[in-house]
Design an enzyme around this catalytic site. Structure first.
Site, PDB file in Angstrom:
ATOM      1  N   LYS A 190     -48.207  -3.215  -3.482  1.00  0.00           N
ATOM      2  CA  LYS A 190     -47.055  -2.529  -4.056  1.00  0.00           C
ATOM      3  C   LYS A 190     -46.884  -2.975  -5.502  1.00  0.00           C
ATOM      4  CE  LYS A 190     -43.549  -5.992  -3.485  1.00  0.00           C
ATOM      5  NZ  LYS A 190     -43.680  -6.680  -4.763  1.00  0.00           N
ATOM      6  N   ILE A 249     -55.085 -12.061  -5.445  1.00  0.00           N
ATOM      7  CA  ILE A 249     -54.090 -13.099  -5.180  1.00  0.00           C
ATOM      8  C   ILE A 249     -53.414 -13.485  -6.496  1.00  0.00           C
ATOM      9  CG2 ILE A 249     -53.770 -15.474  -4.370  1.00  0.00           C
ATOM     10  CD1 ILE A 249     -56.243 -14.974  -2.541  1.00  0.00           C
ATOM     11  N   GLY A 250     -52.086 -13.628  -6.460  1.00  0.00           N
ATOM     12  CA  GLY A 250     -51.345 -14.000  -7.660  1.00  0.00           C
ATOM     13  C   GLY A 250     -51.295 -12.899  -8.689  1.00  0.00           C
ATOM     14  N   GLY A 259     -48.940 -10.217  -8.493  1.00  0.00           N
ATOM     15  CA  GLY A 259     -47.655  -9.526  -8.522  1.00  0.00           C
ATOM     16  C   GLY A 259     -47.654  -8.229  -7.744  1.00  0.00           C
ATOM     17  N   LEU A 260     -48.543  -8.128  -6.751  1.00  0.00           N
ATOM     18  CA  LEU A 260     -48.682  -6.900  -5.966  1.00  0.00           C
ATOM     19  C   LEU A 260     -48.288  -7.086  -4.506  1.00  0.00           C
ATOM     20  CD1 LEU A 260     -52.094  -5.623  -7.413  1.00  0.00           C
ATOM     21  CD2 LEU A 260     -49.784  -4.937  -8.093  1.00  0.00           C
ATOM     22  N   GLY A 261     -47.748  -8.246  -4.159  1.00  0.00           N
ATOM     23  CA  GLY A 261     -47.212  -8.461  -2.815  1.00  0.00           C
ATOM     24  C   GLY A 261     -48.240  -8.566  -1.720  1.00  0.00           C
ATOM     25  N   GLY A 262     -49.452  -9.004  -2.040  1.00  0.00           N
ATOM     26  CA  GLY A 262     -50.521  -9.019  -1.043  1.00  0.00           C
ATOM     27  C   GLY A 262     -50.225  -9.878   0.172  1.00  0.00           C
ATOM     28  N   GLY A 263     -49.720 -11.088  -0.033  1.00  0.00           N
ATOM     29  CA  GLY A 263     -49.424 -11.970   1.097  1.00  0.00           C
ATOM     30  C   GLY A 263     -48.336 -11.422   1.990  1.00  0.00           C
ATOM     31  N   SER A 264     -47.288 -10.878   1.385  1.00  0.00           N
ATOM     32  CA  SER A 264     -46.193 -10.282   2.161  1.00  0.00           C
ATOM     33  C   SER A 264     -46.657  -9.039   2.901  1.00  0.00           C
ATOM     34  CB  SER A 264     -45.031  -9.920   1.233  1.00  0.00           C
ATOM     35  OG  SER A 264     -44.468 -11.075   0.659  1.00  0.00           O
ATOM     36  N   ASP A 278     -40.199  -9.650   0.182  1.00  0.00           N
ATOM     37  CA  ASP A 278     -40.951  -8.398   0.050  1.00  0.00           C
ATOM     38  C   ASP A 278     -41.304  -7.770   1.394  1.00  0.00           C
ATOM     39  OD1 ASP A 278     -40.856  -8.865  -2.644  1.00  0.00           O
ATOM     40  OD2 ASP A 278     -42.981  -9.354  -2.873  1.00  0.00           O
TER      41      ASP A 278
END
Length: 265
Positions: free
Chosen positions: A8, A96-97, A99-104, A135
């Site tokens: 996102k 990763i890192g 600002g695209l919400g990958g972990g969430s 997120d």
């Protein structure tokens, strides 16, 4: 079972100073699902008493520091009294890192699948925000675009209410979100610049103006190479803004144009 876990972007980001006795920042933003950047996740129930979580890139297994997926599985078992454990294989394409919400997104995709499999429909977004992350409710909601407020727990569906032609510029920089927020907290003076009611009204009229990211200047202070790239990206016809704490940029053009991903090697 295989599921997709989408990225996102954050269009505008207003961050409020922490209230007394609160550990999180309240914020406002417009989240937009990016369906052409995603991770693939394979979920398998296993006959063990421990979860087995692995991350991969295109060729190898990789180490990911975050334990959000483990925390999510533990939260599901505790909240819904589910005893199952799972093998989770995540093929990472969302940087990763960035600002695209990958972990969430990964956590939400796994939660959504398990709860649907178990026939559970009730999800307390405020508890998700408090225990896991701000997120995650957006990724659970099924909305493609939403106005986000109240620490991430309140979502107003904006899907289909405006057309936005944008490019996502991916930098090969892993931004430490925690440090960016600490830099933000060090500054005692802060003015909220965004009026999201006006921003949403303007977007519906195809107007992109006065959209700000409160974390952008702090990211630039910590990562001068990102600021340098930002200055390079500014050009006629584009509105360029950082997504989240960085490192990706959203470049918006009002002329008809398909979404484009630009990668920096």
């Amino acid at each position: 079972m295989k599921v997709k876990s989408f990225a996102k972007i954050d269009l505008g980001y207003s961050v409020y100073k922490k209230q007394k006795n609160f550990t999180k920042h309240d914020f406002e933003s417009i989240f937009i699902l990016v369906e052409n950047i995603y991770d693939d996740i394979e979920i398998t129930k296993i006959e063990k008493n421990i979860d087995d979580v692995h991350y991969y890139n295109e060729t190898n297994e990789i180490y990911v520091y975050s334990r959000l997926v483990h925390k999510t599985l533990e939260w599901i078992r505790h909240t819904y009294h589910i005893k199952n454990h799972y093998r989770i294989n995540i093929k990472k394409r969302i940087p990763i890192g960035a600002g695209l919400g990958g972990g969430s997104s990964n956590a939400a995709a796994i939660m959504k699948y398990i709860l649907e499999f178990e026939g559970i429909k009730e999800i307390n977004y405020k508890d998700v925000v408090n225990k896991l992350g701000a997120d995650i409710p957006f990724f659970l909601s099924g909305y493609k675009t939403a106005y986000i407020s109240d620490y991430g727990s309140v979502l107003e569906d904006l899907t289909g209410q405006f057309k936005l032609n944008y490019e996502v510029y991916l930098m090969n920089v892993n931004v430490n979100t925690k440090i960016v927020f600490e830099k933000f907290d060090d500054n005692s003076w802060h003015v909220i610049k965004n009026n999201f009611k006006t921003i949403i009204k303007n977007l519906k009229e195809n107007i992109v103006v006065n959209i700000h990211n409160d974390l952008q200047e702090y990211c630039f202070e910590l990562y001068p190479n990102i600021k340098y790239k930002y200055n390079e990206l500014l050009s006629d016809g584009f509105y360029t803004i950082l997504s989240g704490a960085g490192s990706s940029f959203i470049r918006i053009k009002l002329k008809n144009k398909e979404d484009l991903i630009i990668n920096e090697n």
